[in-house]
Each structure stands twice: as C-alpha cells, then as structure tokens.
Scaffold this motif. Structure first.
Motif, PDB file in Angstrom:
ATOM      1  N   GLN A 180       0.755  -0.996  -0.280  1.00 26.20           N
ATOM      2  CA  GLN A 180       0.173   0.054   0.127  1.00 26.20           C
ATOM      3  C   GLN A 180       1.292   1.336  -0.552  1.00 26.20           C
ATOM      4  N   ILE A 181       1.811   1.109   0.368  1.00 25.39           N
ATOM      5  CA  ILE A 181       2.964   2.255   1.250  1.00 25.39           C
ATOM      6  C   ILE A 181       3.111   2.797  -0.304  1.00 25.39           C
ATOM      7  N   VAL A 182       3.849   1.556  -0.912  1.00 25.15           N
ATOM      8  CA  VAL A 182       4.824   1.968  -2.761  1.00 25.15           C
ATOM      9  C   VAL A 182       3.732   2.684  -4.148  1.00 25.15           C
ATOM     10  N   ILE A 183       3.011   1.469  -3.204  1.00 28.55           N
ATOM     11  CA  ILE A 183       1.706   2.437  -4.201  1.00 28.55           C
ATOM     12  C   ILE A 183       1.458   3.909  -4.087  1.00 28.55           C
ATOM     13  N   TYR A 184       0.815   3.913  -3.157  1.00 31.63           N
ATOM     14  CA  TYR A 184       0.562   5.464  -2.004  1.00 31.63           C
ATOM     15  C   TYR A 184       1.954   6.521  -2.318  1.00 31.63           C
ATOM     16  N   LEU A 185       3.218   6.141  -2.509  1.00 38.32           N
ATOM     17  CA  LEU A 185       4.373   6.757  -3.175  1.00 38.32           C
ATOM     18  C   LEU A 185       4.568   7.489  -4.384  1.00 38.32           C
ATOM     19  N   GLY A 186       4.087   6.162  -5.034  1.00 35.60           N
ATOM     20  CA  GLY A 186       4.207   6.314  -6.390  1.00 35.60           C
ATOM     21  C   GLY A 186       5.338   5.493  -7.174  1.00 35.60           C
ATOM     22  N   VAL A 187       6.457   4.742  -6.102  1.00 32.71           N
ATOM     23  CA  VAL A 187       7.248   4.268  -6.451  1.00 32.71           C
ATOM     24  C   VAL A 187       7.087   3.279  -6.919  1.00 32.71           C
ATOM     25  N   CYS A 188       6.097   2.471  -7.422  1.00 29.55           N
ATOM     26  CA  CYS A 188       5.845   0.791  -7.375  1.00 29.55           C
ATOM     27  C   CYS A 188       4.949   0.789  -8.078  1.00 29.55           C
ATOM     28  N   ASP A 189       4.052  -0.113  -9.228  1.00 29.00           N
ATOM     29  CA  ASP A 189       2.756  -0.236  -9.545  1.00 29.00           C
ATOM     30  C   ASP A 189       2.552  -1.060  -8.877  1.00 29.00           C
ATOM     31  N   GLY A 190       2.860  -2.353  -8.135  1.00 26.63           N
ATOM     32  CA  GLY A 190       2.251  -3.114  -6.797  1.00 26.63           C
ATOM     33  C   GLY A 190       1.648  -4.015  -7.958  1.00 26.63           C
ATOM     34  N   ASN A 191       1.856  -4.163  -9.092  1.00 30.99           N
ATOM     35  CA  ASN A 191       1.593  -5.603 -10.374  1.00 30.99           C
ATOM     36  C   ASN A 191       1.685  -6.450  -9.637  1.00 30.99           C
ATOM     37  N   MET A 192       1.628  -7.472  -9.047  1.00 31.04           N
ATOM     38  CA  MET A 192       2.336  -8.730  -8.668  1.00 31.04           C
ATOM     39  C   MET A 192       2.111  -9.462  -9.628  1.00 31.04           C
ATOM     40  N   GLU A 193       1.575  -9.510 -10.225  1.00 30.61           N
ATOM     41  CA  GLU A 193       1.115 -10.596 -11.610  1.00 30.61           C
ATOM     42  C   GLU A 193       2.182 -10.679 -12.656  1.00 30.61           C
ATOM     43  N   GLN A 194       2.180  -8.776 -12.876  1.00 27.71           N
ATOM     44  CA  GLN A 194       3.475  -8.805 -13.613  1.00 27.71           C
ATOM     45  C   GLN A 194       5.573  -8.906 -13.243  1.00 27.71           C
ATOM     46  N   GLY A 195       5.134  -9.467 -11.924  1.00 31.05           N
ATOM     47  CA  GLY A 195       6.035  -9.463 -10.853  1.00 31.05           C
ATOM     48  C   GLY A 195       6.548  -8.225 -10.436  1.00 31.05           C
ATOM     49  N   SER A 196       6.565  -6.820 -10.139  1.00 29.27           N
ATOM     50  CA  SER A 196       6.557  -5.915  -9.733  1.00 29.27           C
ATOM     51  C   SER A 196       6.842  -5.230  -7.888  1.00 29.27           C
ATOM     52  N   PHE A 197       6.237  -6.913  -7.725  1.00 26.62           N
ATOM     53  CA  PHE A 197       6.374  -6.187  -5.975  1.00 26.62           C
ATOM     54  C   PHE A 197       6.242  -8.358  -5.831  1.00 26.62           C
ATOM     55  N   ARG A 198       7.442  -8.867  -5.320  1.00 30.82           N
ATOM     56  CA  ARG A 198       7.327  -9.825  -5.331  1.00 30.82           C
ATOM     57  C   ARG A 198       8.323  -9.853  -4.173  1.00 30.82           C
ATOM     58  N   CYS A 199       8.802 -11.781  -3.368  1.00 30.61           N
ATOM     59  CA  CYS A 199       8.840 -11.598  -2.107  1.00 30.61           C
ATOM     60  C   CYS A 199       9.586 -12.912  -1.865  1.00 30.61           C
ATOM     61  N   ASP A 200      10.510 -12.878  -1.353  1.00 33.85           N
ATOM     62  CA  ASP A 200      11.005 -14.188  -0.619  1.00 33.85           C
ATOM     63  C   ASP A 200      11.150 -14.164   0.940  1.00 33.85           C
ATOM     64  N   ALA A 201      10.575 -15.013   1.434  1.00 33.31           N
ATOM     65  CA  ALA A 201      10.006 -15.641   2.838  1.00 33.31           C
ATOM     66  C   ALA A 201      11.201 -16.761   3.230  1.00 33.31           C
ATOM     67  N   ASN A 202      11.312 -16.272   4.607  1.00 36.19           N
ATOM     68  CA  ASN A 202      12.772 -16.426   5.572  1.00 36.19           C
ATOM     69  C   ASN A 202      11.663 -17.308   6.822  1.00 36.19           C
ATOM     70  N   ILE A 203      11.767 -18.745   6.926  1.00 33.50           N
ATOM     71  CA  ILE A 203      11.113 -18.893   8.315  1.00 33.50           C
ATOM     72  C   ILE A 203      11.656 -20.226   8.601  1.00 33.50           C
ATOM     73  N   SER A 204      11.851 -19.789  10.218  1.00 34.24           N
ATOM     74  CA  SER A 204      12.303 -20.819  10.766  1.00 34.24           C
ATOM     75  C   SER A 204      11.107 -21.387  11.655  1.00 34.24           C
ATOM     76  N   VAL A 205      10.769 -22.283  12.846  1.00 32.67           N
ATOM     77  CA  VAL A 205      11.117 -22.256  14.110  1.00 32.67           C
ATOM     78  C   VAL A 205      11.254 -22.752  15.357  1.00 32.67           C
ATOM     79  N   ARG A 206      11.152 -22.630  16.689  1.00 24.86           N
ATOM     80  CA  ARG A 206      11.768 -23.131  17.267  1.00 24.86           C
ATOM     81  C   ARG A 206      10.706 -23.119  18.790  1.00 24.86           C
ATOM     82  N   PRO A 207      11.179 -23.865  20.119  1.00 26.03           N
ATOM     83  CA  PRO A 207      10.123 -24.101  21.376  1.00 26.03           C
ATOM     84  C   PRO A 207      10.040 -22.648  21.361  1.00 26.03           C
ATOM     85  N   TRP A 208       8.703 -22.931  22.045  1.00 25.80           N
ATOM     86  CA  TRP A 208       8.788 -21.366  22.221  1.00 25.80           C
ATOM     87  C   TRP A 208       9.583 -21.325  23.745  1.00 25.80           C
TER      88      TRP A 208
END
Ligand code: ADP
Ligand code: MG
Ligand code: ZN
Length: 482
Positions: A180-208
C-alpha cells in the motif's frame, strides 16, 4: 504439535521502481514489449559499456526509506554480486552490499489479536533486475530456452525485514502495508502478477522460550498474497513435523509450487552461491545530501495511516469507513474531494463505499476510470439535500449518470424526476387512491394501522416515486383521520 513451536518469519521484498528508464542506462522499462527490443550495450553487458545511475531511482529509494522510517545513508556504495546465469549478461548483478542506501526502519502493522506491532526493517538497497528466461513449450521449441533482456537492468529496491513476524497473518499484514505504501508513494505500480512486487520468505520455528533462532529455509519469489500465506503455512508444518520426527531443518532455498501447494528444495547451503561481492569500480559512491533528502521529503504524499486518522478526526466517519476508503489512494482522493464539495463526511462515505464502489466492482472499472466524478456525485447529493429528489430517485439519477455521463440537474430535468412537494398535487393523488380503496380505508379506521404502508406505497407508485415521502406521510395521516 504446531502449538509447541514459535514461528519466525523475515521477508525480503523486491519492489520494481517506476522509472521510465532503466537504473544504469536510458532504455525504456515498459512491460510487455517484443523480446530484446529495449536493450543497449550497457544492459546487454557488452565490454566497455559503462553504467550511469538513474537519479529518479535514487529519489524513489529515498521516498520509500523516509516513508518506512529508515535512515538515508549520506554515502552508499554499489557492489558487484557475482554469479553465472544466462539471464545475467555481465556475469554479475550490480547491487548494494555493505553500505545500502536505507537502514534501520520500521513499519507498524495491525495484528489479528488486535493492537499494533512494529516490524523492523533492516535495510533497503538499490539493485538492477536480471533478464527473463522463456522456456519453449511448443513442439518446435521444446527443450530450448530463450533469453529476453528487456527486464535486465530495471531498477529494484530490495527491502529486508528483521525476523519479527510470528505468523503467516503477520507476514501478510506487513506485505500488504508495504504494498500500500509503495503504491501511495507512486514508486511502484504494485502489480504482483507482472512481478513488480515480489517476495522471498525466510521461515524458521523454535520451541517456545528458546532464545536462539531456529534454522531457516528461504522460499523464493512468490507472487501473490494468497500463495505467500499458503507457502508459509506449508513450510511451518513441514519443519515442525521434521523436528518432531527427530530430524533437523537444514538451511536451504526452497521453491513453492502453487499448483500443488507444497515447497521443495532448490539448493542447500553447500550449493549456496559465494557471490564474491566487491565494490563496483565503474560507479562512484552514491552521495545523498541533507538538502536532497529534505527536498524529497517535501514531495511525500499523505500516507495511508495519516489519511485514515484525518478522515476519522476531521470528517467524523467510523474507523471502518476510513480503512476501506484509504486502502486505495485514488479512492481516498476521490472521497476527500467529495467531502470538500459537499461537507458531510458520512453522507459521502455512504455513497462512495456503497453505490459507487458496488458499481465499479460490478463493471470491473477502477476508480480512476470512473465515469462519475466527485463533482457529478456531489451534484446528486445536493439535489437530495434541497429536496429536489428523494434518496430513492437519487439512485435512478446515479444509474443514469453512470451511462450517460450527464450531470444531475440535466438528468432530473430530462427525465422529469423532480420531486413533487406541491401539497395540492399530492393531495389530489391521495384522494384518488383513497376513493379507489374504500375497503382498506375502513380497515385502517377500524384500527388496522398496518394498512398505512399500503397507502404510502400506492401514492408513491402513482407519483412514479416523485412525491416527497414526508409530505405524503403527513397528508395521508390527516386525510385518514377524517
Ligand atoms: P541472505 O542474504 O542470505 O538472504 P540475511 O541474513 O540477509 O540472509 O537474511 C535475510 C532475511 O532472513 C531477513 O529478512 C531476516 O530477517 C531473515 N532471517 C534471518 N534469520 C532468520 C531465521 N532464523 N528465521 C527466519 N527468518 C530469518
Ligand atoms: Mg535472501
Ligand atoms: Zn540499456
């Protein structure tokens, strides 16, 4: 089983910046052109061609950094990240390593349990994108791959978060906020299908209760909010099961397959690239002065969180309305203009979120293409306010306006929709209705008050909806008393 473990997520988001030209050359960044039609010696990586930094890309990075509460580095360095892949003509990607342009920021998200939570932003750095490989899938081309370098050298800002998220919902809340912020700023068109905004997720788990982070897996390049949620949830379950069975999570890069909803290993730590980063000798350090930062700061638009608060505070609308209206910048600006013209916040939010948004959704039209402007919409509202038309007829005017694009007064005039407030005319209709329905009149006078609604309905119908409802009620009551 899942409840024994705490989930830890850190996200790396690649935001494609909306510059007309590429980050280190003058080629166009337009999407969807013929393959390799937007290339030059620089982005083709021909020997001797020298990169020149695009000032606009830097400004977009500064804007994003300021909006996410980062420190803007007075001096940052471009580095070469070396690896071999056919879509990377130079054999290295120009990126930033030790001294990124933005550092130490944060974003606030709303959590499911309610209440805000701050997610740290480690850094944001500028870099160039790679080209694209297209794998042949026709009988002639199967087994062959094609290289399209139109995307090579387009500007990206990679925004790296701290490992601060504790569920897939928090990860999605963070991503949506950033989106939402990058679209408001006009720095990105936010189009995820065309890959304008894409994400790598780093995931781990640990005992509480465990202090150290668990070993993470990195999920590459996922391009929709729904898939990111699915991928995280699958990955958490996989890791927990593995640990419960006595196994160990290994640090690796995994790919999410949206067709099956599972993740599979792409490469392990052993095969991880050694990028041999070093400063790019072709580019001078990027120096950003205090004056430049201040100049950019002045161009920042009002951001969604501030807009939301202002709508609640100044226009007195419910938080829910303000949230819906500020979700989209164009929608918020449309609404803002309506209130400026009309004055009443709630009347305007009812119409913008109700009739207008419904119609836009039905027709698949975005608000910036709406055939009804704020001026036109408020034109209808003003005719309700001065009793020229009823709220019900206003819907007819609205529909007519959508298709004809004429203003409210013209439509009311042409279609003869003006409300009848002349009591003489309404009385005449009432007399007719009462005379024609003597039975019901007796019933009403005998105490069956429900019949009143029937008379109102008949009078409205006879006036084709144009009789002023308040006047009808008043006059009917008097006549029926007699
Ligand atoms: P790399 O450059 O190899 O991807 P970084 O150290 O830059 O590695 O971390 C990348 C992302 O991984 C960051 O968003 C960070 O918050 C996240 N991260 C690091 N360690 C963990 C962990 N143990 N669990 C979850 N996320 C992590
Ligand atoms: Mg990474
Ligand atoms: Zn080029």
């Amino acid at each position: 089983m899942l409840s024994k473990y705490e989930v830890v997520i850190g996200l790396e988001v690649h935001v494609q910046l909306t510059t007309d030209t590429k980050i280190f050359c003058g080629c166009s960044t337009r999407f969807g052109s013929d393959p390799n039609s937007q290339t030059c010696p620089v982005c083709l990586g021909l020997p001797g061609a020298l990169p020149v930094l695009n000032r606009r890309a830097v400004e977009n990075a500064i804007k994003t950094g300021l909006a996410t509460h980062c420190t803007i580095a007075p001096r940052s360095i471009f580095a070469r990240k070396n690896y071999f892949y056919p879509d990377l003509p130079k054999g290295y990607q120009i990126s930033q390593f030790e001294l990124p342009v933005c550092e130490h920021g944060h974003l606030e998200i709303e959590t499911e349990e309610g209440g805000p939570k701050t997610i740290g932003i480690t850094r944001a750095h500028l870099e160039e994108d790679a080209g694209k490989l297209i794998h042949g899938d026709t009988p002639d081309t199967t087994g062959h791959s094609f290289v399209d370098l139109n995307r090579a050298c387009t500007p990206l800002l990679e925004i790296v978060s701290e490992p601060d998220m504790r569920s897939s919902d928090e990860a999605i809340a963070y991503l949506k906020k950033l989106h939402q912020i990058v679209i408001y700023l006009g720095v990105c068109d936010g189009n995820m299908e065309q890959g304008s905004f894409r994400c790598d997720a780093n995931i781990s788990v640990r005992p509480w209760g465990q202090k150290e982070l668990g070993t993470r897996a990195e999920l590459k390049n996922i391009n929709s909010f729904r898939f990111i949620k699915q991928a995280i949830e699958y990955e958490v379950e996989r890791q927990v099961e593995l640990i419960e069975e006595g196994g160990k999570v290994v640090q690796e890069t995994r790919l999410f397959d949206s067709a099956t909803g599972i993740t599979r290993s792409m490469r392990g730590k052993e095969e991880a690239h050694d990028y041999r980063y070093f400063p790019d000798p072709d580019l001078v350090p990027l120096v950003i002065s205090e004056e430049w930062i201040e100049k950019v700061r002045k161009t920042l638009p009002e951001l969604p969180a501030a807009k939301l608060e202002r709508f609640v505070r100044e226009y007195g609308i419910p938080r829910y309305d303000a949230e819906v209206l500020t979700a989209d910048r164009a929608m918020a600006e449309f609404y803002d203009r309506c209130v400026a013209l009309h004055g009443d916040g709630k009347t305007c939010s009812n119409w913008v979120m109700g009739d207008l948004q419904r119609r836009l959704n039905d027709e698949g039209v975005s608000i910036s293409e709406s055939p009804i402007s704020p001026e036109m919409l408020v034109g209808v509202l003003k005719r309700i306010d001065d009793n020229t038309i009823s709220g019900k007829i206003a819907k007819t005017v609205f529909d007519e306006m959508w298709s004809s694009r004429k203003d409210a007064d013209t439509i009311i005039e042409e279609k003869g929709l003006k409300q009848v407030t002349d009591t003489g005319a309404i009385e005449a209709i009432i007399d007719e209705i009462l005379a024609a329905n003597q039975g019901q009149v007796e019933e009403y006078r005998g105490g069956k008050e429900k019949v009143f609604g029937f008379f109102v309905g008949q009078v409205m119908k006879a006036s084709r909806g144009k009789a002023n409802p308040a006047a009808v009620n008043e006059l009917l009551k008097n006549k029926l008393k007699a």
